[in-house]
Design a protein around this motif. Structure first.
Motif, PDB file in Angstrom:
ATOM      1  N   LYS A  81       0.763  -1.248   0.000  1.00 30.81           N
ATOM      2  CA  LYS A  81       0.000   0.000   0.000  1.00 30.81           C
ATOM      3  C   LYS A  81       0.800   1.308   0.000  1.00 30.81           C
ATOM      4  N   ILE A  82       1.977   1.360   0.614  1.00 26.89           N
ATOM      5  CA  ILE A  82       2.658   2.640   0.825  1.00 26.89           C
ATOM      6  C   ILE A  82       4.079   2.583   0.263  1.00 26.89           C
ATOM      7  N   GLY A  83       4.418   3.573  -0.565  1.00 36.50           N
ATOM      8  CA  GLY A  83       5.770   3.696  -1.078  1.00 36.50           C
ATOM      9  C   GLY A  83       6.266   5.129  -0.972  1.00 36.50           C
ATOM     10  N   VAL A  84       7.577   5.298  -1.037  1.00 40.89           N
ATOM     11  CA  VAL A  84       8.194   6.631  -1.041  1.00 40.89           C
ATOM     12  C   VAL A  84       9.016   6.781  -2.306  1.00 40.89           C
ATOM     13  N   TRP A  85       8.734   7.828  -3.038  1.00 43.21           N
ATOM     14  CA  TRP A  85       9.417   8.197  -4.272  1.00 43.21           C
ATOM     15  C   TRP A  85      10.478   9.231  -3.908  1.00 43.21           C
ATOM     16  N   ARG A 170       6.541   0.453   2.395  1.00 44.30           N
ATOM     17  CA  ARG A 170       6.860  -0.942   2.099  1.00 44.30           C
ATOM     18  C   ARG A 170       7.666  -1.071   0.811  1.00 44.30           C
ATOM     19  N   PHE A 171       7.877   0.041   0.127  1.00 47.49           N
ATOM     20  CA  PHE A 171       8.746   0.047  -1.045  1.00 47.49           C
ATOM     21  C   PHE A 171       9.225   1.471  -1.287  1.00 47.49           C
ATOM     22  N   ILE A 172      10.360   1.589  -1.979  1.00 43.48           N
ATOM     23  CA  ILE A 172      10.892   2.894  -2.358  1.00 43.48           C
ATOM     24  C   ILE A 172      11.056   2.934  -3.867  1.00 43.48           C
ATOM     25  N   MET A 173      11.119   4.161  -4.419  1.00 41.54           N
ATOM     26  CA  MET A 173      11.273   4.307  -5.868  1.00 41.54           C
ATOM     27  C   MET A 173      12.090   5.565  -6.179  1.00 41.54           C
ATOM     28  N   PRO A 174      13.415   5.494  -6.177  1.00 39.69           N
ATOM     29  CA  PRO A 174      14.222   6.654  -6.564  1.00 39.69           C
ATOM     30  C   PRO A 174      14.166   6.913  -8.064  1.00 39.69           C
ATOM     31  N   VAL A 175      14.364   8.169  -8.444  1.00 35.82           N
ATOM     32  CA  VAL A 175      14.443   8.530  -9.852  1.00 35.82           C
ATOM     33  C   VAL A 175      15.804   8.101 -10.392  1.00 35.82           C
ATOM     34  N   ALA A 176      15.788   7.316 -11.449  1.00 34.83           N
ATOM     35  CA  ALA A 176      17.027   6.861 -12.087  1.00 34.83           C
ATOM     36  C   ALA A 176      17.555   7.883 -13.077  1.00 34.83           C
ATOM     37  N   CYS A 177      16.650   8.534 -13.788  1.00 38.51           N
ATOM     38  CA  CYS A 177      17.024   9.575 -14.753  1.00 38.51           C
ATOM     39  C   CYS A 177      15.828  10.486 -14.947  1.00 38.51           C
ATOM     40  N   HIS A 178      16.036  11.783 -14.762  1.00 37.28           N
ATOM     41  CA  HIS A 178      14.947  12.723 -14.984  1.00 37.28           C
ATOM     42  C   HIS A 178      15.050  13.274 -16.401  1.00 37.28           C
ATOM     43  N   HIS A 179      14.240  14.294 -16.703  1.00 34.15           N
ATOM     44  CA  HIS A 179      14.221  14.838 -18.059  1.00 34.15           C
ATOM     45  C   HIS A 179      15.553  15.451 -18.468  1.00 34.15           C
ATOM     46  N   ASP A 180      16.429  15.677 -17.488  1.00 33.87           N
ATOM     47  CA  ASP A 180      17.696  16.363 -17.788  1.00 33.87           C
ATOM     48  C   ASP A 180      18.771  15.438 -18.350  1.00 33.87           C
ATOM     49  N   ASN A 181      18.431  14.150 -18.550  1.00 30.82           N
ATOM     50  CA  ASN A 181      19.338  13.232 -19.258  1.00 30.82           C
ATOM     51  C   ASN A 181      20.557  12.848 -18.428  1.00 30.82           C
ATOM     52  N   PHE A 182      20.502  13.068 -17.117  1.00 36.02           N
ATOM     53  CA  PHE A 182      21.620  12.724 -16.236  1.00 36.02           C
ATOM     54  C   PHE A 182      21.257  11.462 -15.465  1.00 36.02           C
ATOM     55  N   ASP A 183      22.021  10.402 -15.657  1.00 29.90           N
ATOM     56  CA  ASP A 183      21.725   9.117 -15.023  1.00 29.90           C
ATOM     57  C   ASP A 183      22.269   9.084 -13.600  1.00 29.90           C
ATOM     58  N   ALA A 382      -7.698   7.055  -1.423  1.00 26.77           N
ATOM     59  CA  ALA A 382      -7.147   6.287  -2.546  1.00 26.77           C
ATOM     60  C   ALA A 382      -7.163   4.798  -2.249  1.00 26.77           C
ATOM     61  N   ILE A 383      -6.763   4.407  -1.054  1.00 18.97           N
ATOM     62  CA  ILE A 383      -6.713   2.992  -0.689  1.00 18.97           C
ATOM     63  C   ILE A 383      -8.102   2.384  -0.689  1.00 18.97           C
ATOM     64  N   SER A 384      -9.105   3.148  -0.266  1.00 24.42           N
ATOM     65  CA  SER A 384     -10.480   2.646  -0.265  1.00 24.42           C
ATOM     66  C   SER A 384     -10.997   2.389  -1.677  1.00 24.42           C
ATOM     67  N   LYS A 385     -10.314   2.965  -2.671  1.00 21.58           N
ATOM     68  CA  LYS A 385     -10.746   2.852  -4.063  1.00 21.58           C
ATOM     69  C   LYS A 385      -9.775   2.005  -4.896  1.00 21.58           C
ATOM     70  N   ASN A 386      -9.060   1.096  -4.209  1.00 21.89           N
ATOM     71  CA  ASN A 386      -8.132   0.153  -4.849  1.00 21.89           C
ATOM     72  C   ASN A 386      -6.826   0.814  -5.264  1.00 21.89           C
ATOM     73  N   TYR A 424      -2.810  -2.129   5.584  1.00 18.57           N
ATOM     74  CA  TYR A 424      -1.963  -3.159   4.960  1.00 18.57           C
ATOM     75  C   TYR A 424      -2.763  -4.437   4.715  1.00 18.57           C
ATOM     76  N   GLY A 425      -2.633  -4.957   3.500  1.00 15.26           N
ATOM     77  CA  GLY A 425      -3.302  -6.211   3.164  1.00 15.26           C
ATOM     78  C   GLY A 425      -4.793  -6.101   2.964  1.00 15.26           C
ATOM     79  N   SER A 426      -5.343  -4.892   3.076  1.00  9.48           N
ATOM     80  CA  SER A 426      -6.792  -4.718   2.936  1.00  9.48           C
ATOM     81  C   SER A 426      -7.197  -4.636   1.468  1.00  9.48           C
ATOM     82  N   ARG A 427      -8.503  -4.687   1.251  1.00  6.14           N
ATOM     83  CA  ARG A 427      -9.067  -4.550  -0.080  1.00  6.14           C
ATOM     84  C   ARG A 427     -10.287  -3.618  -0.006  1.00  6.14           C
TER      85      ARG A 427
END
Length: 535
Positions: A81-85, A170-183, A382-386, A424-427
């Motif tokens: 259910k929860i991630g950090v970008w 429960r998960f993370i998501m770093p930016v690998a490359c933004h619009h500036d073309n720098f990896d 948001a979670i209540s709506k899947n 967590y784990g809900s539907r």
């Protein structure tokens, strides 16, 4: 299968820091030799159909129809259910008191206007004027000259991931490359965070920290925008310079989507991320090569990503594929409903992505116009709506979290510490809830209005119905949806206040379920009740 670790065999030997260049870029000759040779190889492989990604076998075909018929969202994502970008890069290290750049510093800083211009300045022109006064004219101090300022001297991925986990992620998501073309990783593309700037493979370190703390690891790429992103920078670039590569000058800023050379380059950059870092989630936060003009390299990459996973996991999908294209069948991927919301329960899991900084990339003057209580309420909605929640943190150039953003995460963590049982784990239940506040359906225009205690959302898990009151109640709570003879067709056995041992008084009638206001409410922005049902 051509492995990402074999780039050196294609002539892309890594080059180091050049002491004579203030930007610390690789040598011009090595860039030209490596990139030209790689592009020729990739073009040849793609042309004859040998660059296949996964080894072929029983697999999803590179069509939207086949992907829609076979894509399955893994349980870890729907349960977690929860991630950090994490948005972080070159522009994070620019002067923090800069004017609003719309998180596109590299694009807007090249909007030069004549010195004698007396008209009203837009965001881009204002930033360019400021950049010129602070650093120098873009022709003398370009975007590439900001790279040495990006040092990440206090960046501690282990501590950051632990902080995210401690506050519910429960998960993370770093930016690998933004619009500036720098990896932001060890890339065959010479402009990357290992060659210059932090001199660190940030994706490798993010992934190691996620594994240590038991979190899933995602990556986000925004690469496809980059030829257009630097359109205004073209007049300041010279053929035969290292910067020519950074600014994507070999590609048409307007017609790049139809250029085979660009689409093939995009595929190669993305596939290297997948092969080298093996992410649990791949988010394409930009367009992609279309079926016609792009020879289907977009859907090919996406199916190759899923097929690779299926092969490695005995035919079971364990990865998440996400992007924003509303025109594609949402059974084929996980829709990133960035800065938006859902009006009703969606049949497929989706992702509500929002930004805690007020600007995606760090800027001290940015203001998040969504209050902390509204953010928590929106997340529950948001979670209540899947939906699944992705909260963006914009790190400072030194790699630390600003206090105002940390406050958002901490408040959300406090809510989850009390009410996580129903998250967590809900539907979703039969209906998402009730109340006067109507959330707009679609991307952008996310809710910023305060919720009231009449705004209630539902989830369910293991025979328990959870009801969340999205504002701190000040009087008895009436849930009309749970009236006798309504949607709830089972008897209520007991009601518990999440985070409390207080015995709850309640009664159910044709008017609804009335819960007496508890004597002591938990210190949380949203109040949750566990409604236990008779079998």
């Amino acid at each position: 299968m051509l492995q990402a670790t074999r780039w050196k065999t294609l002539g892309a030997s890594r080059t180091g820091y050049t002491g004579g260049n203030p930007s610390g870029v690789p040598s011009l000759k090595s860039i030209e030799n490596n990139m030209n040779y790689i592009n020729r190889i990739l073009f040849s492989l793609l042309s004859v159909g040998l660059w296949m990604g996964p080894t072929r076998g029983q697999e999803i075909e590179p069509t939207w129809e086949s992907l829609a018929a076979n894509y399955e969202v893994p349980q870890w994502f729907v349960d977690g259910k929860i991630g950090v970008w994490f948005h972080w890069g070159i522009s994070s290290a620019a002067d923090e008191n800069r004017p609003n750049d719309g998180s596109h510093y590299g694009r807007r800083m090249y909007s030069v206007v004549p010195d004698d211009y007396s008209g009203e300045l837009g965001m881009s022109e204002t930033l360019t004027r400021w950049h010129t006064e602070r650093y120098g004219h873009p022709s003398e101090f370009g975007y590439e000259d900001l790279i040495p300022l990006f040092k990440a001297e206090k960046w501690d991925p282990d501590a950051l991931v632990k902080f995210a986990k401690d506050n519910g992620a429960r998960f993370i998501m770093p930016v690998a490359c933004h619009h500036d073309n720098f990896d932001m990783y060890d890339s065959f593309h010479p402009w990357n965070s290992l060659n210059m700037g932090p001199k660190r493979d940030t994706l490798k370190e993010w992934k190691a920290a996620a594994a240590k703390h038991g979190l899933k690891f995602g990556v986000s790429t925004h690469l496809y925008w980059s030829p257009r992103f630097f359109a205004n920078a073209r007049k300041y670039q010279k053929p035969g310079t290292p910067e020519w590569t950074l600014f994507n000058m070999d590609f048409d800023p307007r017609g790049y989507a139809s250029q085979d050379s660009w689409n093939e380059h995009w595929y190669a950059r993305c596939w290297e991320i997948i092969e080298k870092y093996d992410p649990d989630m791949f988010n394409n936060d930009a367009p992609y090569p279309k079926l016609g003009s792009g020879k289907g390299l977009g859907v090919k990459l996406f199916t190759d990503f899923v097929n690779r996973d299926l092969k490695e996991n005995d035919g079971k999908q364990t990865v998440v594929l996400s992007f924003k294209d509303a025109s594609v069948d949402r059974s084929a991927f996980t829709y990133n409903l960035e800065r938006g919301g859902a009006g009703e329960i969606k049949p497929e899991p989706w992702m509500w992505a929002t930004d805690l900084s007020g600007g995606w990339f760090y800027r001290a003057t940015a203001v998040n116009r969504m209050s902390i209580p509204v953010m928590v309420g929106n997340a529950v909605d948001a979670i209540s709506k899947n939906g699944v929640v992705m909260l963006n943190v914009a790190l400072k150039g030194d790699g630390t979290i600003p206090e105002n953003q940390a406050a958002y995460l901490t408040a959300f963590g406090d809510f989850l510490a009390t009410c996580g049982e129903g998250i967590y784990g809900s539907r979703p239940w039969k209906t998402f809830g009730e109340g006067p506040l109507k959330v707009k359906d679609g991307r952008q225009g996310e809710n910023r209005q305060d919720f009231s205690q009449q705004d209630i959302r539902f989830t369910h898990k293991d025979g328990v119905l959870y009801a969340f009151v999205l504002a701190r109640p000040t009087e008895d709570i009436l849930i009309q949806t749970l009236a006798d003879g309504g949607l709830l067709d089972r008897e209520i056995a007991n009601i518990k206040l999440l985070g409390s041992d207080e015995k709850i008084q309640w009664k159910r009638s044709h008017d609804g379920l009335q819960i007496s206001l508890p004597k002591q409410l938990p210190d949380a922005l949203v109040t949750g009740f566990a409604i236990e049902l008779n079998q």
